[in-house]
Write a protein that holds these residues in place. Sequence first.
Motif, mmCIF file in Angstrom:
data_model
loop_
_atom_site.group_PDB
_atom_site.id
_atom_site.type_symbol
_atom_site.label_atom_id
_atom_site.label_comp_id
_atom_site.label_asym_id
_atom_site.label_seq_id
_atom_site.Cartn_x
_atom_site.Cartn_y
_atom_site.Cartn_z
ATOM 1 N N PRO A 18 6.935 4.237 -1.107
ATOM 2 C CA PRO A 18 5.290 4.090 -1.136
ATOM 3 C C PRO A 18 4.760 3.625 -2.406
ATOM 4 O O PRO A 18 5.414 3.642 -3.418
ATOM 5 N N ARG A 19 3.638 2.906 -2.312
ATOM 6 C CA ARG A 19 3.301 2.075 -3.518
ATOM 7 C C ARG A 19 2.268 2.810 -4.037
ATOM 8 O O ARG A 19 1.099 2.158 -4.371
ATOM 9 N N ILE A 20 2.605 4.124 -4.644
ATOM 10 C CA ILE A 20 1.583 4.924 -5.271
ATOM 11 C C ILE A 20 1.301 4.348 -6.667
ATOM 12 O O ILE A 20 0.185 4.214 -6.854
ATOM 13 N N GLU A 21 2.341 3.947 -7.454
ATOM 14 C CA GLU A 21 1.939 3.279 -8.799
ATOM 15 C C GLU A 21 1.275 2.350 -8.734
ATOM 16 O O GLU A 21 0.279 1.756 -9.509
ATOM 17 N N GLU A 22 1.444 1.264 -7.820
ATOM 18 C CA GLU A 22 0.882 0.035 -7.621
ATOM 19 C C GLU A 22 -0.654 0.307 -7.385
ATOM 20 O O GLU A 22 -1.626 -0.398 -7.851
ATOM 21 N N SER A 23 -0.868 1.221 -6.199
ATOM 22 C CA SER A 23 -2.153 1.557 -5.890
ATOM 23 C C SER A 23 -3.064 2.156 -7.137
ATOM 24 O O SER A 23 -4.157 1.555 -7.156
ATOM 25 N N GLN A 24 -2.326 3.132 -7.899
ATOM 26 C CA GLN A 24 -3.113 3.482 -9.106
ATOM 27 C C GLN A 24 -3.472 2.457 -9.956
ATOM 28 O O GLN A 24 -4.585 2.439 -10.516
#
Lengths: 328, 328
Positions: free
Chosen positions: A199-205
Amino acid sequence: VKIEKIGEFGLIKLLRKKIFSKDRRIIVNIGDDAAVIKSSKDKLLILTTDALIEKVHFDLKYCTLLEVGWKSLVANLSDIAAMGGTPLAGVVSLGIPKKSEVGKVLTLYQGMQKAGKKYNCPLVGGDTVFSPKGLVISIAVLGEVKKESITTRSGAKQRDLVCVTGDLGLSQFGLELLKKIPRKTLKSTWIKKHLLPEPRIEESQFLVKNFRINSMIDISDGLSSEINHIANESKVGAIIYEEKIPINPLIQKNAKLINKSPLDLALNSGEEYELLFTLPEKYQKKLDSIKDFKISVIGKIVSAREGLKIVGKDGKKRNLEFKGYTHF
Amino acid sequence: VKIEKIGEFGLIKLLRKKIFSKDRRIIVNIGDDAAVIKSSKDKLLILTTDALIEKVHFDLKYCTLLEVGWKSLVANLSDIAAMGGTPLAGVVSLGIPKKSEVGKVLTLYQGMQKAGKKYNCPLVGGDTVFSPKGLVISIAVLGEVKKESITTRSGAKQRDLVCVTGDLGLSQFGLELLKKIPRKTLKSTWIKKHLLPEPRIEESQFLVKNFRINSMIDISDGLSSEINHIANESKVGAIIYEEKIPINPLIQKNAKLINKSPLDLALNSGEEYELLFTLPEKYQKKLDSIKDFKISVIGKIVSAREGLKIVGKDGKKRNLEFKGYTHF
């Protein structure tokens, strides 16, 4: 040992010892009627759920229980990322056949736990029930988001840049190979994105902290389908440029193995869990300066009247056909 | 009209119009990757989930889809009540066969919606997937609770009074009748508690506001099973007095119809959704003064060494057998 032997409470005891974790945010976890969680004072809450059913969403002929567990949590974490948020905790509803091996059920949970640890989403409880036919996994994840960071599907504006993280097509490529060819003969790089997506959680943040993101969605049903959602919810249209779509390099060469074109895969592969987002065009330069992860500008938002188009390598504009995954 | 005809997005569109509601706490609801919800600043969050599987937890031979929907949400609301909290929002994972009638799926959701409206828990999203065999319903509910009001299973103290809301036995009585006898020949008062149970949210709020509740649990698997959970988690024992157990008056007279004793039903009937709780003995008088709902003091907490006992009408002390519902 079979589940029916240790019974419901034996299973809960085991899960409590091995799977369900407690960190400073978790006030009460498994072993009570519900979990109690502390959130940040200034944040809003995000709630999402996803279900996976055996033989519909996965087949244990070609994937392991660890992979199924991992993906079942990741599907939810990706939804949290798509809203601009971070996860707080997850709960699991699991339907299992009576004859299931305890060790196998534990492996499934360990897959979830592994994803939970990597992406900071402890499992805090759930419900384990008897399923007469196959595994049924439903996970709900609670997350949080700053008010100013919420990224919905409905905020895209005309002239926005349309962007996507990572590259596309590999998940469906891996799935189709797994269906046709014994797993042990396949290269692990071909099937990894399908089996253990991230999941792209870091990227989203990073994106919500550094840009004004007007709209965002995760690619779970395919790029063509997701751009259609953004267009519908935002009441806009979009133009995508074929040459700018980040097609995964492995499928550029090998898509013929499954009789598909690389473009078709990139447009319609589901379970990619990349982020599709739009933001004002003034950010073009700042986007180009991102080094930590890959972002591609693949098109622009236009008026609803112009619809959804794709411009081919020949420069010709066609309607963007929508062929993503649907459940029914 | 069948689900496969209107498709996944047709169904979402319909649910969005008819089922999923938005109130001042709901910032984003169905139609996005996840729902966004506002909670109170000074409160902690509660997260719970429950799954119902067709032919395991319910049978459409004797209950309606409206009732199944109602109960599937109520099971979760009861968990929120048991923690001393109030609901904020729910999400639904639903597995349905392809040939399902759209109208029937809508009726199921309407049952959930009805309970959600009554108990202030709007449905804000979910996931609808294909199930190869029968309905699979998994709901997760987010709630909130003041830190000082959290009621766990683990806080019971020696000399606490053991109390229960309402009366017991009717849910299992109704279920067993429904399994044996055509529904239309049964009195509605006999089957109502099984089919349309009520979560004790108001009662729980009254209790945590007016008393120091040391432990609480909802009766989903049967009184004997739940008192056992409190004893185990709190590392105490308990003595229950047979004559003080609030046996539902209807089963006092009719339990013989299903060849059970009224006491057996009251001790082991699941899905009652009454609250079992313990509090310091100093509250005896104040408890007696409650007029708005029924509370019975049925026993007291003793040391773990003394175990779990029931004192019969003959004054004799026996071990309390634990025969509640288990899934495996």
